[in-house]
Design a protein around this motif. Structure first.
Motif, mmCIF file in Angstrom:
data_model
loop_
_atom_site.group_PDB
_atom_site.id
_atom_site.type_symbol
_atom_site.label_atom_id
_atom_site.label_comp_id
_atom_site.label_asym_id
_atom_site.label_seq_id
_atom_site.Cartn_x
_atom_site.Cartn_y
_atom_site.Cartn_z
ATOM 1 N N TYR A 138 -3.547 26.199 22.188
ATOM 2 C CA TYR A 138 -3.796 25.446 23.406
ATOM 3 C C TYR A 138 -2.926 24.199 23.427
ATOM 4 C CZ TYR A 138 -6.409 22.542 20.195
ATOM 5 O OH TYR A 138 -6.745 21.743 19.152
ATOM 6 N N VAL B 49 -8.232 22.794 26.611
ATOM 7 C CA VAL B 49 -9.042 24.010 26.686
ATOM 8 C C VAL B 49 -10.485 23.641 26.362
ATOM 9 C CG1 VAL B 49 -9.425 26.273 25.623
ATOM 10 C CG2 VAL B 49 -7.101 25.467 26.037
ATOM 11 N N ASP B 50 -11.420 24.211 27.103
ATOM 12 C CA ASP B 50 -12.827 23.896 26.890
ATOM 13 C C ASP B 50 -13.370 24.602 25.660
ATOM 14 O OD1 ASP B 50 -15.287 22.739 27.410
ATOM 15 O OD2 ASP B 50 -15.949 24.390 28.670
ATOM 16 N N ARG B 51 -14.373 24.002 25.077
ATOM 17 C CA ARG B 51 -15.158 24.601 24.001
ATOM 18 C C ARG B 51 -16.478 23.874 23.922
ATOM 19 N NH1 ARG B 51 -14.490 20.405 20.691
ATOM 20 N NH2 ARG B 51 -12.878 19.887 19.322
ATOM 21 N N THR C 39 -15.063 21.078 34.313
ATOM 22 C CA THR C 39 -14.651 22.306 33.654
ATOM 23 C C THR C 39 -14.409 23.362 34.724
ATOM 24 O OG1 THR C 39 -16.035 21.774 31.749
ATOM 25 C CG2 THR C 39 -15.276 24.053 31.943
ATOM 26 N N ARG D 154 -13.125 27.262 34.722
ATOM 27 C CA ARG D 154 -12.866 28.376 33.817
ATOM 28 C C ARG D 154 -12.852 27.851 32.394
ATOM 29 N NH1 ARG D 154 -8.789 29.064 37.415
ATOM 30 N NH2 ARG D 154 -9.551 29.964 39.344
ATOM 31 N N ASP D 155 -11.725 27.945 31.712
ATOM 32 C CA ASP D 155 -11.662 27.481 30.320
ATOM 33 C C ASP D 155 -10.927 26.158 30.163
ATOM 34 O OD1 ASP D 155 -13.059 29.657 29.340
ATOM 35 O OD2 ASP D 155 -11.253 30.871 29.105
#
Length: 186
Positions: A101, A123-125, A150, A152-153
């Motif tokens: 990412y 990028v999300d987590r 947020t 999508r990702d």
């Protein structure tokens, strides 16, 4: 599910709330956090979160039991019975693979110079808000307002920050903060 937390403000509060959310396996999809001054001059945090339950197979309201469990987890964190590091460890397994990412961490211009806006795109987590809020708290800055988005990702988070004493963030401190936030993303 929407969730609102109203509490006496204190340094690190957003990190504590984020840690409680991680402990309860609730992922932040969107959030807005504000600090307001009460009539008695004390500060109050008003934080609104839209979360998804990582335990649920479909979208549902949070039960009173889950809300009570979240309140209990936040209380344990605020009393020091559980550390933010312990909560962070719970989210460690959800990190994207290294190098998979890109992340952008930058300060946006402010006309008055009183607050600095830090923008983070990555990028999300699960647990990302916790990592970011804790990194800012560990660097001794106060989050006055934030917006977490947020799609999508991907995340685009903006934090309005200042020194704990209310002074603006200096140019030298900005670099230190950017590096700390990038480290927190990794």
């Amino acid at each position: 599910a929407p969730l609102c937390v109203v509490a006496d403000d204190r340094p690190g509060l957003l990190a504590f709330i984020s840690a409680a959310l991680v402990m309860e396996r609730l992922d932040v999809v969107h959030a807005e956090a504000y600090t307001r001054r009460r009539d008695d001059a004390s500060l109050e945090a008003v934080d609104i979160f839209w979360v998804r339950d990582l335990r649920a197979t479909h979208v549902e309201e949070l039960s009173q039991g889950r809300l009570q469990s979240l309140e209990d987890a936040l209380g344990r964190l605020l009393r020091g019975e559980v550390s933010v590091a312990e909560a962070s460890a719970a989210a460690a397994g959800s990190r994207p693979p290294t190098g998979a990412y890109e992340a952008s961490v930058r300060f946006l211009g402010q006309d008055d110079g009183a607050l600095s806006t830090l923008e983070v795109q990555t990028v999300d987590r699960a647990g990302l808000l916790l990592a970011l809020a804790h990194a800012l708290f560990a660097r001794g800055v106060q989050i006055v307002r934030c917006e977490v988005h947020t799609v999508r990702d991907a995340v685009r988070d903006r934090f309005e920050i200042q020194e704990v004493d209310g002074s603006p963030i200096s140019a030298a401190r900005r670099l230190e903060i950017q590096v700390a936030v990038l480290d927190a993303i990794d």
